[in-house]
Design a protein around this motif. Structure first.
Motif, PDB file in Angstrom:
ATOM      1  N   PHE A  90      40.597  71.451 -24.183  1.00  0.00           N
ATOM      2  CA  PHE A  90      41.068  70.668 -22.667  1.00  0.00           C
ATOM      3  C   PHE A  90      41.903  71.662 -22.208  1.00  0.00           C
ATOM      4  N   LYS A  91      42.169  71.287 -20.730  1.00  0.00           N
ATOM      5  CA  LYS A  91      42.991  71.644 -19.865  1.00  0.00           C
ATOM      6  C   LYS A  91      44.075  70.925 -19.733  1.00  0.00           C
ATOM      7  N   ALA A  92      45.414  71.183 -19.462  1.00  0.00           N
ATOM      8  CA  ALA A  92      46.850  70.499 -19.357  1.00  0.00           C
ATOM      9  C   ALA A  92      46.501  69.676 -18.094  1.00  0.00           C
ATOM     10  N   GLY A  93      46.737  68.517 -18.474  1.00  0.00           N
ATOM     11  CA  GLY A  93      46.706  67.356 -17.357  1.00  0.00           C
ATOM     12  C   GLY A  93      45.253  66.529 -17.663  1.00  0.00           C
ATOM     13  N   GLN A  94      44.245  66.698 -18.241  1.00  0.00           N
ATOM     14  CA  GLN A  94      42.968  66.153 -18.358  1.00  0.00           C
ATOM     15  C   GLN A  94      43.340  64.918 -19.439  1.00  0.00           C
ATOM     16  N   TRP A  95      42.222  64.071 -19.299  1.00  0.00           N
ATOM     17  CA  TRP A  95      42.367  62.824 -20.165  1.00  0.00           C
ATOM     18  C   TRP A  95      41.257  62.975 -21.173  1.00  0.00           C
ATOM     19  N   VAL A  96      40.994  61.957 -21.882  1.00  0.00           N
ATOM     20  CA  VAL A  96      39.654  61.609 -22.830  1.00  0.00           C
ATOM     21  C   VAL A  96      39.325  60.222 -22.760  1.00  0.00           C
ATOM     22  N   ASP A  97      37.811  60.235 -22.788  1.00  0.00           N
ATOM     23  CA  ASP A  97      37.384  58.736 -22.954  1.00  0.00           C
ATOM     24  C   ASP A  97      37.587  58.559 -24.521  1.00  0.00           C
ATOM     25  N   PHE A  98      37.962  57.571 -24.986  1.00  0.00           N
ATOM     26  CA  PHE A  98      38.604  56.948 -26.256  1.00  0.00           C
ATOM     27  C   PHE A  98      37.597  55.812 -26.734  1.00  0.00           C
ATOM     28  N   PHE A  99      36.733  56.591 -27.934  1.00  0.00           N
ATOM     29  CA  PHE A  99      35.678  55.626 -28.482  1.00  0.00           C
ATOM     30  C   PHE A  99      36.226  55.052 -29.755  1.00  0.00           C
ATOM     31  N   VAL A 106      35.249  51.379 -23.652  1.00  0.00           N
ATOM     32  CA  VAL A 106      35.785  52.755 -23.936  1.00  0.00           C
ATOM     33  C   VAL A 106      37.197  52.899 -23.086  1.00  0.00           C
ATOM     34  N   GLY A 107      38.079  53.288 -23.944  1.00  0.00           N
ATOM     35  CA  GLY A 107      39.392  53.409 -23.089  1.00  0.00           C
ATOM     36  C   GLY A 107      39.490  55.065 -22.474  1.00  0.00           C
ATOM     37  N   GLY A 108      40.636  55.223 -21.785  1.00  0.00           N
ATOM     38  CA  GLY A 108      40.838  56.404 -20.985  1.00  0.00           C
ATOM     39  C   GLY A 108      42.379  56.590 -20.995  1.00  0.00           C
ATOM     40  N   PHE A 109      42.557  57.657 -21.913  1.00  0.00           N
ATOM     41  CA  PHE A 109      43.888  57.994 -21.989  1.00  0.00           C
ATOM     42  C   PHE A 109      44.497  59.409 -21.719  1.00  0.00           C
ATOM     43  N   SER A 110      45.292  59.568 -21.022  1.00  0.00           N
ATOM     44  CA  SER A 110      45.726  61.013 -20.616  1.00  0.00           C
ATOM     45  C   SER A 110      46.204  61.920 -21.977  1.00  0.00           C
ATOM     46  N   ILE A 111      45.821  63.017 -22.155  1.00  0.00           N
ATOM     47  CA  ILE A 111      46.515  63.865 -23.132  1.00  0.00           C
ATOM     48  C   ILE A 111      47.836  64.264 -22.729  1.00  0.00           C
ATOM     49  N   CYS A 112      48.864  64.142 -23.569  1.00  0.00           N
ATOM     50  CA  CYS A 112      50.455  64.635 -23.171  1.00  0.00           C
ATOM     51  C   CYS A 112      50.821  65.757 -23.949  1.00  0.00           C
ATOM     52  N   SER A 113      49.912  66.410 -24.844  1.00  0.00           N
ATOM     53  CA  SER A 113      50.403  67.534 -25.574  1.00  0.00           C
ATOM     54  C   SER A 113      49.630  68.658 -24.804  1.00  0.00           C
ATOM     55  N   SER A 114      50.128  70.024 -25.183  1.00  0.00           N
ATOM     56  CA  SER A 114      49.655  71.262 -24.563  1.00  0.00           C
ATOM     57  C   SER A 114      48.278  71.681 -25.098  1.00  0.00           C
ATOM     58  N   PRO A 115      47.505  72.572 -24.422  1.00  0.00           N
ATOM     59  CA  PRO A 115      46.368  73.113 -25.082  1.00  0.00           C
ATOM     60  C   PRO A 115      46.899  74.187 -26.243  1.00  0.00           C
ATOM     61  N   ARG A 116      48.069  74.707 -26.261  1.00  0.00           N
ATOM     62  CA  ARG A 116      48.362  75.372 -27.364  1.00  0.00           C
ATOM     63  C   ARG A 116      48.576  74.734 -28.603  1.00  0.00           C
ATOM     64  N   LEU A 117      48.956  73.602 -28.516  1.00  0.00           N
ATOM     65  CA  LEU A 117      48.910  72.599 -29.898  1.00  0.00           C
ATOM     66  C   LEU A 117      47.784  72.446 -30.433  1.00  0.00           C
ATOM     67  N   LEU A 118      46.584  72.136 -29.807  1.00  0.00           N
ATOM     68  CA  LEU A 118      45.240  72.226 -30.404  1.00  0.00           C
ATOM     69  C   LEU A 118      44.898  73.656 -30.833  1.00  0.00           C
ATOM     70  N   GLU A 148      39.511  56.497 -37.729  1.00  0.00           N
ATOM     71  CA  GLU A 148      38.659  57.179 -37.078  1.00  0.00           C
ATOM     72  C   GLU A 148      38.040  57.016 -35.524  1.00  0.00           C
ATOM     73  N   VAL A 149      38.371  57.715 -34.791  1.00  0.00           N
ATOM     74  CA  VAL A 149      37.941  57.474 -33.304  1.00  0.00           C
ATOM     75  C   VAL A 149      36.924  58.607 -32.822  1.00  0.00           C
ATOM     76  N   ALA A 150      36.659  58.569 -31.759  1.00  0.00           N
ATOM     77  CA  ALA A 150      35.946  59.978 -31.077  1.00  0.00           C
ATOM     78  C   ALA A 150      36.491  60.007 -29.582  1.00  0.00           C
ATOM     79  N   VAL A 151      36.567  61.243 -29.214  1.00  0.00           N
ATOM     80  CA  VAL A 151      37.156  61.770 -27.937  1.00  0.00           C
ATOM     81  C   VAL A 151      36.367  62.472 -27.159  1.00  0.00           C
ATOM     82  N   ARG A 152      36.309  62.499 -25.681  1.00  0.00           N
ATOM     83  CA  ARG A 152      35.707  63.459 -24.867  1.00  0.00           C
ATOM     84  C   ARG A 152      36.432  63.753 -23.774  1.00  0.00           C
ATOM     85  N   VAL A 153      36.835  64.910 -23.385  1.00  0.00           N
ATOM     86  CA  VAL A 153      37.412  65.262 -22.303  1.00  0.00           C
ATOM     87  C   VAL A 153      36.756  65.230 -20.826  1.00  0.00           C
TER      88      VAL A 153
END
Length: 310
Positions: A90-99, A106-118, A148-153
Motif C-alpha cells: 500500500f501507499k501511505a494514506g490509503q485504506w483497506v476494504d475489510f472483510f 464490508v468495512g472500510g478503514f484507513s491504514i495508520c502505519s507506514s509502508p516501511r512497517l509492512l 482472521e479477516v481479509a483486506v484489499r487496498v
C-alpha cells in the motif's frame, strides 16, 4: 513489536469470504478481485463500498490475522494485522476494504502505519472508531487475537514520492479519527528522513506540519507516536494540536503543542507556498471548509488532497 503469529488458515478464510460476499462459489484458486457488483450491500444508506465504488483498488485480496489490539481512546480501538501475502502492498494514506467472516457488510478503514512497517514486519495498523455499523461493532465487541479477516487496498489519497521528485513541504490537517491516513503519511515522512540521513540518497522531503483537532485530549489519538516523531526531527516535523471541548486541565506534556479552539485560517495561511502539498482528512464539513479556504487562498487544486470519512 514484531508479531509472531502466523497465518495458518488464510487461504481458506479468503475463499470463505469470497463465497460469503458473492452469489456463486468462486474457484478454489481465486484469491483476487471480489467484484463490487457481486458484494452484498448493507441496509445502511451509503456504506463503504457504495461511497468508494469509483475508487481505484488493487486486485489482490489478502488474508490477515489480528496480532495486537489496543484502546487508543474511549471510543477508538487499534488493530495490528499480520499480512503474510507478499503481493499485498500500500501507499501511505490509503485504506483497506475489510472483510470479516460471518459479516456480510464490508468495512472500510484507513491504514495508520507506514509502508516501511509492512516491509519490515509484514504488519499493518488500523484504528476503528465505535459506531453502530457491523464492521466497527465487530472490531469493538468480537475481534480477538488470532481473529482472521481479509483486506484489499484502495484509495487515491496518498503520498508516494519517488527519489527524483521535487522536494515538497507537507501540511496535514486532521479532524478526529481522520488522523489515521495522515498518521501513515507522517510516519512515512519520518521514514524518508531516516533513509536520507542514513544513506544520503532517496527522496528529500521538506518541512512537515500536522494540524490535528479533536473534541478533547482523550480523543487525540496516537499522541505519543506523534510527539515521538516531532522530538526526533525538531524543526523538520512539527505539530499543532487543537481541542474544541476540553473540560479538564491539559497535561504538561501536551500543553506546549495544544491550543483550545479550532484550527484557524491564519495558522494555515502561514504555511502556504508553491512547494507545499495539503492533505486533509476529517468529517465532510471540515474537509469542504478547509479545501475551499485553501482554494480561495490561491493554492492550486492539484496541491490539495482530501479524504472524507462519515
Amino acid at each position: 513489536m514484531v508479531c509472531a503469529a502466523v497465518l495458518t488458515r488464510g487461504r481458506r478464510a479468503i475463499r470463505a469470504l469470497c463465497i460469503q460476499a458473492a452469489p456463486s462459489v468462486l474457484p478454489a484458486s481465486t484469491v483476487r478481485c471480489l467484484a463490487l457488483s457481486s458484494l452484498r450491500r448493507s441496509n445502511r444508506k451509503m456504506d463503504h463500498l457504495a461511497r468508494t465504488a469509483s475508487a481505484v483498488r488493487r486486485e489482490v485480496v489478502s488474508p490477515a490475522k489480528v496480532c495486537a489490539i489496543a484502546a487508543e481512546s474511549p471510543s477508538v480501538k487499534s488493530l495490528r494485522l499480520l499480512v503474510a501475502d507478499k503481493e499485498f502492498s500500500f501507499k501511505a494514506g490509503q485504506w483497506v476494504d475489510f472483510f470479516i467472516p460471518g459479516v456480510s457488510v464490508v468495512g472500510g478503514f484507513s491504514i495508520c502505519s507506514s509502508p516501511r512497517l509492512l516491509e519490515q514486519e509484514r504488519t499493518i495498523e488500523l484504528a476503528v472508531k465505535y459506531a453502530n455499523h457491523a464492521p466497527a461493532l465487530w472490531v469493538h465487541r468480537t475481534c480477538a487475537l488470532d481473529s482472521e479477516v481479509a483486506v484489499r487496498v484502495g484509495g487515491e489519497f496518498f503520498f508516494d514520492p519517488q527519489p527524483t521528485d521535487a522536494s515538497r513541504n507537507l501540511v496535514l490537517i486532521a479532524g478526529g479519527v481522520g488522523i489515521n491516513p495522515l498518521l501513515s503519511i507522517l510516519r512515512h515522512s519520518a521514514d524518508l528522513h531516516r533513509a536520507r540521513a542514513s544513506t544520503g540518497s532517496g527522496y528529500e522531503i521538506g518541512a512537515v506540519r500536522l494540524f490535528y483537532s479533536a473534541k478533547n485530549t482523550s480523543e487525540l489519538l496516537f499522541q505519543k507516536n506523534i510527539l515521538d516523531v516531532v522530538h526526533e526531527f525538531p524543526g523538520k516535523i512539527t505539530c499543532s494540536l487543537h481541542v474544541t471541548k476540553q473540560t479538564t486541565q491539559i497535561s504538561a506534556e501536551l500543553k506546549p503543542y495544544t491550543t483550545e479552539g479550532r484550527i484557524t485560517e491564519k495558522e494555515l495561511s502561514d504555511h502556504i507556498s508553491k512547494e507545499t502539498l495539503f492533505f486533509i482528512c476529517g468529517p465532510p464539513p471540515m474537509t469542504d471548509s478547509f479545501s475551499k479556504l485553501l482554494e480561495n487562498s490561491h493554492v492550486p487544486r492539484e496541491h490539495i488532497c482530501f479524504e472524507k470519512w462519515w
